[in-house]
Design an enzyme around this catalytic site. Structure first.
Site, mmCIF file in Angstrom:
data_model
loop_
_atom_site.group_PDB
_atom_site.id
_atom_site.type_symbol
_atom_site.label_atom_id
_atom_site.label_comp_id
_atom_site.label_asym_id
_atom_site.label_seq_id
_atom_site.Cartn_x
_atom_site.Cartn_y
_atom_site.Cartn_z
ATOM 1 N N GLN A 78 0.792 -1.331 -0.088
ATOM 2 C CA GLN A 78 -0.052 -0.163 -0.032
ATOM 3 C C GLN A 78 0.930 1.346 -0.032
ATOM 4 O O GLN A 78 1.296 1.862 1.224
ATOM 5 C CB GLN A 78 -1.191 0.105 1.197
ATOM 6 C CG GLN A 78 -2.013 1.100 1.040
ATOM 7 C CD GLN A 78 -3.166 0.956 1.887
ATOM 8 O OE1 GLN A 78 -3.398 0.083 2.558
ATOM 9 N NE2 GLN A 78 -3.902 2.288 2.102
ATOM 10 N N PHE A 79 1.248 1.767 -1.181
ATOM 11 C CA PHE A 79 2.214 2.908 -1.348
ATOM 12 C C PHE A 79 1.394 4.020 -0.875
ATOM 13 O O PHE A 79 2.240 4.979 -0.247
ATOM 14 C CB PHE A 79 2.529 3.387 -2.730
ATOM 15 C CG PHE A 79 1.400 4.118 -3.678
ATOM 16 C CD1 PHE A 79 1.718 5.433 -3.613
ATOM 17 C CD2 PHE A 79 0.318 3.639 -4.077
ATOM 18 C CE1 PHE A 79 0.757 6.032 -4.452
ATOM 19 C CE2 PHE A 79 -0.404 4.241 -4.778
ATOM 20 C CZ PHE A 79 -0.343 5.617 -4.986
ATOM 21 N N THR A 80 0.201 4.191 -0.520
ATOM 22 C CA THR A 80 -0.692 5.389 0.280
ATOM 23 C C THR A 80 0.087 5.477 1.432
ATOM 24 O O THR A 80 -0.125 6.783 2.028
ATOM 25 C CB THR A 80 -1.975 5.317 -0.065
ATOM 26 O OG1 THR A 80 -2.465 4.271 0.581
ATOM 27 C CG2 THR A 80 -2.453 5.543 -1.386
#
Length: 145
Positions: A78-80
């Site tokens: 989850q790059f966010t």
């Protein structure tokens, strides 16, 4: 490197209406990789995830780790989680690792997890995933190294 961990009764992740990973009782780990992260940080974070005491003992106190209960581990990229949300009303992703670097560290984290823990499932790096879970508690922590 950041891991948002959620204690779950069960969790699964799907891609294109196909379940690609699922666990029963254990931890859902949403993993964010930032610029400057490396294998040493990934190893340290994994050890923390596996040993973090978030499961109830016989006195209903959070004294047991994932290892202690032999629970499942579901790791989802989850790059966010690497977003900078300090200014304005739109997140900045300038602190996120570039995709190739992020995928390499995600894969390293998963590979090490599989070497150290018997039940590891994953999502697909970079895919549009649908995550389903039954959060137990709810119990959620953000771990950083």
């Amino acid at each position: 490197m950041r891991a948002l961990i959620q204690r779950v009764k069960q969790a699964s992740v799907g891609v294109n209406n196909e379940v690609v990973g699922s666990i029963d009782q254990g931890l859902l780990v949403l993993l964010g990789v930032q610029k400057g992260d490396d294998q040493a940080k990934a190893t340290k974070l994994l050890e923390k995830v596996l040993k973090y005491r978030v499961f109830a003992d016989s006195e209903d106190k959070m004294n047991l780790s994932l290892r202690d209960i032999n629970g499942g581990l579901l790791v989802v990229s989850q790059f966010t989680l690497a977003a900078d949300t300090q200014k304005g009303l739109r997140p900045s992703f300038s602190s996120a690792a570039p995709p190739v670097e992020g995928e390499n560290l995600y894969n390293y984290f998963v590979e090490q997890a599989r070497n150290l823990h018997p039940t590891v499932a994953t999502g697909r790096f970079g895919a549009n995933m649908q995550v389903s879970l039954v959060n137990d508690g709810p119990v959620t922590f953000l771990l950083e190294v």
